[in-house]
Design an enzyme around this catalytic site. Structure first.
Site, PDB file in Angstrom:
ATOM      1  N   CYS A  11       0.838  -1.204   0.000  1.00 44.94           N
ATOM      2  CA  CYS A  11       0.000   0.000   0.000  1.00 44.94           C
ATOM      3  C   CYS A  11       0.873   1.254   0.000  1.00 44.94           C
ATOM      4  CB  CYS A  11      -0.921  -0.004   1.225  1.00 44.94           C
ATOM      5  SG  CYS A  11      -0.028   0.106   2.790  1.00 44.94           S
ATOM      6  N   CYS A  14       3.077   1.564   3.029  1.00 42.20           N
ATOM      7  CA  CYS A  14       4.189   0.605   3.004  1.00 42.20           C
ATOM      8  C   CYS A  14       5.308   1.131   2.111  1.00 42.20           C
ATOM      9  CB  CYS A  14       3.718  -0.756   2.484  1.00 42.20           C
ATOM     10  SG  CYS A  14       2.433  -1.534   3.475  1.00 42.20           S
TER      11      CYS A  14
END
Length: 79
Positions: A11, A14
């Site tokens: 994501c 991340c």
């Protein structure tokens, strides 16, 4: 050599954590191996329920948020 793992499915948070880690390790000149872990089973083996998470040498340091650059450099220096 430190082993750093970034846990998460990929994501935006991340990805942001991965960028911050790379920048922080370069800034302090840390010799390390950085791995991204996207396997949900492996992530849950660490006991992580919220991503992104940061693991340094097998210990979960942060889960569910992206720490500031200053917090990251401090964690990396202490670890």
């Amino acid at each position: 050599m430190k082993h750093i793992e970034i846990l998460g499915p990929g994501c935006p948070k991340c990805q942001k954590l991965a960028e911050q880690i790379r920048a922080a390790t370069q800034e302090i000149g840390l010799d390390c191996q950085i791995d991204k872990v996207t396997d949900i089973q492996k992530i849950t083996e660490y006991g992580v329920m919220m991503t992104p998470a940061l693991v340094i040498d097998g210990q979960v340091k942060v889960s569910g948020k992206v720490p500031s650059f200053a917090e990251l450099t401090k964690m990396l220096s202490e670890a």
